[in-house]
Design a protein around this motif. Sequence first.
Motif, PDB file in Angstrom:
ATOM      1  N   ASP A 154       0.839 -27.596   9.324  1.00 10.11           N
ATOM      2  CA  ASP A 154       1.081 -26.866  10.405  1.00 10.11           C
ATOM      3  C   ASP A 154      -0.093 -26.611  11.043  1.00 10.11           C
ATOM      4  O   ASP A 154      -0.734 -27.024  12.034  1.00 10.11           O
ATOM      5  CB  ASP A 154       1.923 -25.848  10.297  1.00 10.11           C
ATOM      6  N   TRP A 155      -0.996 -25.353  10.590  1.00 10.69           N
ATOM      7  CA  TRP A 155      -2.049 -25.103  11.177  1.00 10.69           C
ATOM      8  C   TRP A 155      -2.786 -24.256  10.035  1.00 10.69           C
ATOM      9  O   TRP A 155      -2.412 -23.763   8.953  1.00 10.69           O
ATOM     10  CB  TRP A 155      -1.821 -24.191  12.326  1.00 10.69           C
ATOM     11  N   ALA A 156      -4.244 -23.886  10.335  1.00 15.52           N
ATOM     12  CA  ALA A 156      -5.023 -23.087   9.528  1.00 15.52           C
ATOM     13  C   ALA A 156      -5.845 -22.017  10.161  1.00 15.52           C
ATOM     14  O   ALA A 156      -6.237 -22.400  11.244  1.00 15.52           O
ATOM     15  CB  ALA A 156      -5.911 -24.126   8.707  1.00 15.52           C
ATOM     16  N   VAL A 157      -5.865 -20.809   9.728  1.00 18.33           N
ATOM     17  CA  VAL A 157      -6.635 -19.539  10.374  1.00 18.33           C
ATOM     18  C   VAL A 157      -7.739 -19.483   9.659  1.00 18.33           C
ATOM     19  O   VAL A 157      -7.749 -19.544   8.542  1.00 18.33           O
ATOM     20  CB  VAL A 157      -5.831 -18.326  10.292  1.00 18.33           C
ATOM     21  N   ASP A 158      -8.997 -19.457  10.166  1.00 12.01           N
ATOM     22  CA  ASP A 158     -10.321 -19.358   9.538  1.00 12.01           C
ATOM     23  C   ASP A 158     -11.127 -18.139  10.075  1.00 12.01           C
ATOM     24  O   ASP A 158     -11.171 -18.163  11.078  1.00 12.01           O
ATOM     25  CB  ASP A 158     -11.244 -20.429   9.571  1.00 12.01           C
ATOM     26  N   LYS A 159     -11.655 -17.202   9.154  1.00 13.88           N
ATOM     27  CA  LYS A 159     -12.251 -16.019   9.650  1.00 13.88           C
ATOM     28  C   LYS A 159     -13.422 -15.893   8.676  1.00 13.88           C
ATOM     29  O   LYS A 159     -13.533 -16.238   7.557  1.00 13.88           O
ATOM     30  CB  LYS A 159     -11.227 -14.865   9.170  1.00 13.88           C
TER      31      LYS A 159
END
Length: 637
Positions: free
Chosen positions: A509-514
């Motif tokens: 689906d998606w990836a969150v990068d911080k």
Amino acid sequence: MADLLRLLEDDNVRVWLEQKQAAVSESRDNEAVWFIEEWEARSRTRVNALLAAVPRVGNELSRVVSAVRQEAQGSGVMPSALMFAIIAGVAFGTEWIFRRSVPALSIVKSPLKQTYTEFLTLSIFTATVAILFFLFAWPPLMRVVVLYSLVALIAWRLATALCRIALAASILSARSYSRIRIFVALLAATMACSAVSERLAVAADVRSALAIGLSIPIVVLAIAMIWRERSSDVQSLRGRISRAMGISGAIVLWLLWCGDFLALFWLGVMLVLVPRALSIADSLMLSFSPSRSCGRNLLDPKAVLLVRGTRAIILIAAVDWVAFVWRHSFPFVSGEVTLIRTIIAGAFNSVVILLIIDLVWQLAKAYITRKLSDVGDEGTLPSNALARESRLRTLLPVFRNALAAALLCVAVLTVLSEMGVKIGPLIAGAGVLGVAIGFGSQTLVKDVVSGIFYLLDDAFRVGEYIEAGNYTGVVESFSLRSVRLRHHRGPIFTVPFGSLGAIKNASRDWAVDKFRIRVPFKTDVDKVRKLIKEIGAQLQADPELGSLFIEPLKLKGVEQISEYGIELGIGFTCKPGEQTMIRRKAYAMLMQAFQGNGIDFAQPVVQVSGDDKETAAATLAARLSPDKAAPGTASPA
């Protein structure tokens, strides 16, 4: 009854019965020897009958011809030969007119166009012959002569049409085309003459002698065809041996036919003709395939069905015909030797079953391979289509392996059943053995069952990056027992399903990068926010990275006030697996933007203080500008 019992108690009768039983047992034990002697006697009888029938051939032919002529004269009709010539001439004329009147077809492929034309004109030819034949009321003898002659003519016309199609597909040369037409014409005439002789009550031995005489030109032509076909390779030893074997095989087959050994004759004919027929059929069917131009015949289920179906039809027809001949002319199949009869009959039936199973397997394999090769580019597919393609790429290889195992088991059990083996105990024994193996190899069963549930849960697919315990990597493939993971540094992990445990899938689906950056306390946070927003807009406008974003790069706010400065949180949302490349690009653009706007990154600062204020001031000045130390201040030793 008492007299019978008294007779059986007689010593002489008992000895006679024991001798008879021993003789029967001995004959049963030496049945193969008696069978060979029977063949020898049969061959000798056939040769003597043919030699005795040769002088009577002329008389029998004269009698038959005279009977047919008298019947025609008595009925007031023309002779058989003239009627046959009229019907054939009208049929050929109708076909010629039809060929000239039909407009040219808009078909690009020459073999397909030739096939359409040949079979259409063959249908016109056959229909004309049938209509003309049924228009007349034939006398009995004349009807037989004309009927079988017309059947032979139609058979020759069909062979000519097939040869023309092969010639259009560049499978057959012009010289071979002419020879095959002559060969088929002689063969059809011989078979028609044999059929007419049988129907006109010609003696069997005379009929056989006549057929052998008519077959001599056919054998000579076959030998000439073999000689001419392989004359180009006669310089090599292999070519000479091949030509000698071909000629010897033709002569042996002719002798078997003359000796009335039809079972061996037809078996040899099929061994010679079927491989050549399969090769020609494959070339023809591939030339008709719509995917020939793109070179994907092996991936097209239609081409596989066309090629494999044609092969199956040819092989099944050949096997059925040989089985029919053997059943009626071979004692081993007729019931004298039970074991050999069972094996031969089972072999014939098994060939048909294996051909059907092979056709099913080839179709399924072609369909699965086609589906796997049609998986689109991940960058051009929407998310739902990408998920569907990824799941197909994961499940179809497993389904292909399972189908192969199932078809193999069915084929083995069916062949054993056709051979006379009782498969019921085998299935029961396999079940007991399976239970025993299951108890003895619980780890293997655990791996297989775990793999099934992982696939049902859609925990991972081929091409996804997962973490399972101490193992991380991209899923390359998997079997029923294990999965292969490719680590990002190169090594491959083969992990049993039972050892995976919890799965962390980083490709869905998606990836969150911080990430965080540290700036000095005096930095203007609003200015940093604007700069990061501009960088996010530039990244989204990038032709390479823009399509990877789901949410743009933006400043989250102050995350922490550390000892050396302020820590700001920055994050973005993108497609899975692309965050590392985007983060590296963002780092480079942040450094350039901060340097151009006078914003520094926070660094640790160490301050040294003491009682002497002048010394402290000199130390601070030396740290700020080592080359411009305060005058009158000595450097520390």
